[in-house]
Write a protein that holds these residues in place. Structure first.
Motif, PDB file in Angstrom:
ATOM      1  N   HIS A  47       5.277  29.005 -51.506  1.00  0.00           N
ATOM      2  CA  HIS A  47       4.072  28.495 -52.156  1.00  0.00           C
ATOM      3  C   HIS A  47       2.852  28.665 -51.255  1.00  0.00           C
ATOM      4  N   LEU A  48       2.973  28.256 -50.000  1.00  0.00           N
ATOM      5  CA  LEU A  48       1.860  28.358 -49.057  1.00  0.00           C
ATOM      6  C   LEU A  48       1.538  29.816 -48.732  1.00  0.00           C
ATOM      7  N   GLN A  49       2.563  30.646 -48.625  1.00  0.00           N
ATOM      8  CA  GLN A  49       2.332  32.060 -48.321  1.00  0.00           C
ATOM      9  C   GLN A  49       1.549  32.749 -49.443  1.00  0.00           C
ATOM     10  N   ILE A  50       1.882  32.432 -50.679  1.00  0.00           N
ATOM     11  CA  ILE A  50       1.179  33.054 -51.809  1.00  0.00           C
ATOM     12  C   ILE A  50      -0.277  32.593 -51.857  1.00  0.00           C
ATOM     13  N   LEU A  51      -0.516  31.301 -51.655  1.00  0.00           N
ATOM     14  CA  LEU A  51      -1.891  30.801 -51.669  1.00  0.00           C
ATOM     15  C   LEU A  51      -2.714  31.419 -50.544  1.00  0.00           C
ATOM     16  N   ASN A  52      -2.097  31.614 -49.385  1.00  0.00           N
ATOM     17  CA  ASN A  52      -2.805  32.268 -48.278  1.00  0.00           C
ATOM     18  C   ASN A  52      -3.101  33.730 -48.599  1.00  0.00           C
ATOM     19  N   ALA A  53      -2.200  34.371 -49.347  1.00  0.00           N
ATOM     20  CA  ALA A  53      -2.395  35.784 -49.683  1.00  0.00           C
ATOM     21  C   ALA A  53      -3.555  35.984 -50.656  1.00  0.00           C
ATOM     22  N   VAL A  54      -3.783  35.029 -51.554  1.00  0.00           N
ATOM     23  CA  VAL A  54      -4.849  35.183 -52.552  1.00  0.00           C
ATOM     24  C   VAL A  54      -6.156  34.523 -52.117  1.00  0.00           C
ATOM     25  N   THR A  58     -10.298  34.398 -53.591  1.00  0.00           N
ATOM     26  CA  THR A  58     -10.701  33.239 -54.387  1.00  0.00           C
ATOM     27  C   THR A  58     -11.656  32.292 -53.660  1.00  0.00           C
ATOM     28  N   THR A  59     -11.865  32.492 -52.370  1.00  0.00           N
ATOM     29  CA  THR A  59     -12.655  31.528 -51.597  1.00  0.00           C
ATOM     30  C   THR A  59     -14.062  31.365 -52.154  1.00  0.00           C
ATOM     31  N   SER A  60     -14.728  32.467 -52.428  1.00  0.00           N
ATOM     32  CA  SER A  60     -16.119  32.400 -52.886  1.00  0.00           C
ATOM     33  C   SER A  60     -16.261  32.545 -54.398  1.00  0.00           C
ATOM     34  N   TYR A  61     -15.147  32.551 -55.100  1.00  0.00           N
ATOM     35  CA  TYR A  61     -15.212  32.753 -56.554  1.00  0.00           C
ATOM     36  C   TYR A  61     -15.470  31.421 -57.254  1.00  0.00           C
ATOM     37  N   ILE A  62     -16.339  31.445 -58.248  1.00  0.00           N
ATOM     38  CA  ILE A  62     -16.661  30.254 -59.039  1.00  0.00           C
ATOM     39  C   ILE A  62     -15.875  30.313 -60.343  1.00  0.00           C
ATOM     40  N   TRP A  63     -14.909  29.417 -60.487  1.00  0.00           N
ATOM     41  CA  TRP A  63     -14.094  29.373 -61.698  1.00  0.00           C
ATOM     42  C   TRP A  63     -14.815  28.588 -62.790  1.00  0.00           C
ATOM     43  N   GLN A  64     -14.535  28.950 -64.035  1.00  0.00           N
ATOM     44  CA  GLN A  64     -15.210  28.308 -65.154  1.00  0.00           C
ATOM     45  C   GLN A  64     -14.813  26.843 -65.292  1.00  0.00           C
ATOM     46  N   HIS A  65     -13.526  26.558 -65.224  1.00  0.00           N
ATOM     47  CA  HIS A  65     -13.060  25.178 -65.380  1.00  0.00           C
ATOM     48  C   HIS A  65     -12.140  24.748 -64.245  1.00  0.00           C
ATOM     49  N   THR A  96      -7.194  36.323 -62.835  1.00  0.00           N
ATOM     50  CA  THR A  96      -5.880  35.735 -62.568  1.00  0.00           C
ATOM     51  C   THR A  96      -4.782  36.790 -62.662  1.00  0.00           C
ATOM     52  N   VAL A  97      -4.875  37.666 -63.662  1.00  0.00           N
ATOM     53  CA  VAL A  97      -3.898  38.752 -63.792  1.00  0.00           C
ATOM     54  C   VAL A  97      -3.956  39.659 -62.566  1.00  0.00           C
ATOM     55  N   PHE A  98      -5.166  39.961 -62.110  1.00  0.00           N
ATOM     56  CA  PHE A  98      -5.313  40.773 -60.898  1.00  0.00           C
ATOM     57  C   PHE A  98      -4.628  40.103 -59.704  1.00  0.00           C
ATOM     58  N   LEU A  99      -4.823  38.796 -59.555  1.00  0.00           N
ATOM     59  CA  LEU A  99      -4.199  38.070 -58.448  1.00  0.00           C
ATOM     60  C   LEU A  99      -2.675  38.118 -58.550  1.00  0.00           C
ATOM     61  N   LEU A 100      -2.148  37.988 -59.759  1.00  0.00           N
ATOM     62  CA  LEU A 100      -0.696  38.013 -59.941  1.00  0.00           C
ATOM     63  C   LEU A 100      -0.125  39.389 -59.614  1.00  0.00           C
ATOM     64  N   PHE A 101      -0.838  40.454 -59.957  1.00  0.00           N
ATOM     65  CA  PHE A 101      -0.380  41.794 -59.589  1.00  0.00           C
ATOM     66  C   PHE A 101      -0.386  41.968 -58.072  1.00  0.00           C
ATOM     67  N   ARG A 102      -1.410  41.415 -57.406  1.00  0.00           N
ATOM     68  CA  ARG A 102      -1.450  41.498 -55.947  1.00  0.00           C
ATOM     69  C   ARG A 102      -0.308  40.700 -55.322  1.00  0.00           C
ATOM     70  N   SER A 104       2.605  40.233 -56.692  1.00  0.00           N
ATOM     71  CA  SER A 104       3.844  40.984 -56.920  1.00  0.00           C
ATOM     72  C   SER A 104       3.997  42.136 -55.929  1.00  0.00           C
ATOM     73  N   VAL A 105       2.881  42.672 -55.443  1.00  0.00           N
ATOM     74  CA  VAL A 105       2.945  43.736 -54.434  1.00  0.00           C
ATOM     75  C   VAL A 105       3.248  43.149 -53.058  1.00  0.00           C
ATOM     76  N   ALA A 106       2.593  42.035 -52.736  1.00  0.00           N
ATOM     77  CA  ALA A 106       2.797  41.411 -51.427  1.00  0.00           C
ATOM     78  C   ALA A 106       4.175  40.766 -51.305  1.00  0.00           C
ATOM     79  N   PHE A 107       4.742  40.343 -52.434  1.00  0.00           N
ATOM     80  CA  PHE A 107       6.059  39.696 -52.433  1.00  0.00           C
ATOM     81  C   PHE A 107       6.950  40.438 -53.435  1.00  0.00           C
ATOM     82  N   PRO A 108       7.573  41.538 -53.013  1.00  0.00           N
ATOM     83  CA  PRO A 108       8.329  42.388 -53.955  1.00  0.00           C
ATOM     84  C   PRO A 108       9.602  41.759 -54.499  1.00  0.00           C
TER      85      PRO A 108
END
Length: 624
Positions: A47-54, A58-65, A96-102, A104-108
């Motif tokens: 869980h922590l590894q995936i959050l660190n990878a993305v 996401t640090t400077s991204y402004i989410w809608q909700h 979000t889809v882009f992050l999930l594809f990334r 899947s590449v980082a964690f095969p």
């Protein structure tokens, strides 16, 4: 501990479970499944590894909700899950889809499943390129992201796959599930440009706001999404909070807060939501005398939205009656818990108090309070430290970004529609080509069947029909068959007739050629020694022998056989006998066709009478 509402039993699902599992519209749901079972500690580490990878994206991204988050889930087996409400901002969903594809590449060694309130939106996006067997009814547990590619579980391998079966298939037969290149292209084209595209979705605007609001956004810029949401989704109750502005306009010593000019970052969707709605400033809010000051107007909307959001969440957090309570109450009403009682009556009030007590002792209540209180606590912590307007006066607020995109969206929309139209036209073109090819193949197959027509089979079929024994009640049929039903395969019948006529036409052409002494492009060339002609004549003799034998075998029970002459009986008059043979064959075929038509008519019109037990009564009437 409070007892559950009396209607709850083993046959009725718990409304708390229904309320917690029901997600709002415009929400994307994703799950990450490790290949091998992990302990809770190992899952926490993943869980922590995936959050660190993305986090770099996401640090400077402004989410809608809501931001991209993950949590640990243990049912049906340990995995990670999350959901994100994107609302009016579709960029959040595709980011979000882009992050999930990334991921899947980082964690095969993980398989990722994603869908939204519309269903399998990745398959919907590539609908014109999917296999023909795939449809919404059989798409469950088929689409997964793995190693940077979309995978689709084939129907031939798993007709109705469960989640466990699909995950095991991906581990053991990953290459067999890789989606076609055309599908991969559509999905990759949709997320192309990220994360740079995510930055382009950000809009910076210079506004004039109370210093307390400026301090909140300085330390927690992501709270702009809640402020805009509070303004955009306001109602009469929340507007009462904006009328007083007790939290962000009244100073800590009772005086009004100073106004400062700052630059706030938000998404383009948020900026559009602020711009499209007119809102009268509260009387207590200081506005410049000059109308049309966009910085002051936008700042007022943001400050009022932050005020409404803060007080509403604080109230709901204290009561624990956020969206979870509303869904829980709706579940109770649908289940008939209130028995149709009038709200406010004594019995209704008693049932409501019982339900509230049960809800407050549930885990959903504590989770709801924690979620609602999170932004309130964050704001209180930020404003608990000393602050003043001086820390903003020395800062140079850059000007607002160009917002011409807000008024030129028609070109972008038309471009998107044209791209989709081209995709539809290409799909229709491929479909027409395939349909045309199938029709040609069908025509060739039908022609081949006509060439392979077996005359003996037709004769056997007709003889079997005519020789079938019948009783005094008429033609006998099977007991399990409707006696009134008359089956006639018209298509097969017409093909047989056409085949017979084709043979007749070929014989006519042959006769004309023999009579006229003409030649054809398919004729053999005669050599000087006559060897080619000799071979041709030998082949013709062999064909005539076999053909005559077949005809004699078919006609051995008739007197017509005597009219045929074998080719080797009188070789001196061979050509004349062949002509007579062909003439008699044509006469026989004409009679056969007429016989077929007459038999069909008799079977069609007289069988309903013959199978009727009242035949003896009806026959005189028919004859009369």
């Amino acid at each position: 501990m409070a007892t559950p509402p009396p209607f709850l039993n083993s046959n009725n699902p718990n409304p708390l479970t229904q309320a917690s599992s029901r997600l709002p519209e415009d929400t994307v749901i994703y799950s990450i499944y490790p290949d091998n079972p992990l302990s809770q500690d190992a899952l926490q580490s993943l869980h922590l590894q995936i959050l660190n990878a993305v986090s770099p994206f996401t640090t400077s991204y402004i989410w809608q909700h809501e931001p991209f988050t993950l949590s640990i889930a243990l049912h049906p087996f340990p995995h990670l899950k999350g959901h994100l409400r994107f609302g009016d901002n579709l960029n959040d969903e595709w980011f979000t889809v882009f992050l999930l594809f990334r991921v899947s590449v980082a964690f095969p060694s993980v398989s990722i499943q994603v869908h939204d309130s519309d269903g399998e939106f990745l398959l919907i996006e590539a609908a014109y390129h999917l296999p023909r067997w795939l449809n919404p009814e059989n798409s469950q547990n088929r689409a997964f992201i793995r190693r940077g590619k979309l995978h689709i579980i084939p129907q031939s391998a798993l007709p109705n796959p469960t989640l466990t079966e699909s995950l095991n298939f991906l581990i053991e037969n990953e290459q067999a599930a890789v989606a076609p290149d055309s599908v991969q292209y559509v999905i990759q084209n949709r997320i192309a440009g990220y994360p740079e595209k995510a930055k382009l979705n950000t809009h910076s605007v210079r506004v004039r706001v109370p210093v307390s609001v400026a301090r909140v956004f300085k330390h927690a810029p992501s709270l702009i999404s809640l402020a805009v949401e509070g303004f955009y989704d306001r109602d009469m109750d929340s507007m009462k909070h904006a009328a007083k502005m007790e939290r962000f306009l009244k100073g800590r010593k009772g005086g009004e807060e100073e106004m400062v000019t700052v630059t706030v970052k938000m998404s383009r969707a948020m900026y559009a939501q602020l711009m499209q709605q007119r809102f009268q400033a509260p009387k207590c809010y200081p506005m410049p005398a000059k109308k049309g000051d966009l910085e002051a107007e936008l700042g007022m909307k943001i400050a009022c939205g932050l005020e409404m959001m803060y007080l509403e969440k604080k109230k709901e957090g204290e009561e624990g009656k956020g969206s979870g309570w509303k869904k829980y109450k709706e579940s109770l009403e649908k289940s008939g818990y209130f028995k149709g009682l009038v709200p406010g009556s004594n019995e209704y009030t008693r049932l409501m108090e019982n339900a509230e007590e049960y809800y407050k002792n549930s885990s959903l209540f504590s989770k709801t309070r924690e979620m609602l209180n999170a932004p309130v606590r964050q704001i209180d912590e930020i404003l608990s430290l000393p602050y003043s307007a001086d820390e903003f006066k020395n800062e140079d607020a850059p000007p607002s970004d160009d917002d011409s995109w807000l008024y030129s969206g028609e070109d972008e929309l038309n471009s998107a529609l044209q791209d989709r139209q081209k995709e539809i036209e290409l799909y229709e073109l491929k479909r027409e080509k395939k349909k045309s090819k199938e029709q040609k193949d069908t025509g060739a197959s039908s022609s081949l069947k006509g060439e392979d027509f077996d005359l003996s089979e037709l004769v056997k079929t007709m003889q079997g029909f005519m020789h079938k024994m019948s009783s005094y009640e008429g033609a006998e049929v099977h007991n399990d068959r409707d006696p009134k039903e008359v089956e006639l395969d018209v298509e097969r019948f017409m093909k047989d007739v056409e085949s017979v006529m084709k043979y007749q036409g070929d014989e006519n052409v042959t006769r004309d050629m023999d009579d006229d002494g003409g030649s054809s492009d398919m004729d053999f060339d005669e050599s000087e020694d006559g060897s080619d002609m000799s071979d041709h004549e030998d082949g013709e003799d062999s064909f005539m022998h076999s053909y005559s034998d077949v005809m004699n075998n078919e006609l051995k029970s008739t007197t017509l056989k005597k009219s045929f002459v074998h080719a080797n009986e009188q070789t001196s008059v061979k050509n004349e006998l062949c002509r007579e043979h062909r003439m008699q064959q044509r006469i026989w075929m004409k009679s056969l066709v007429q016989w077929m038509w007459m038999s069909t008519l008799l079977k069609t019109f007289l069988t309903p009478l013959l199978v009727n037990k009242d035949f003896l009564v009806q026959l005189p009437i028919c004859l009369g």
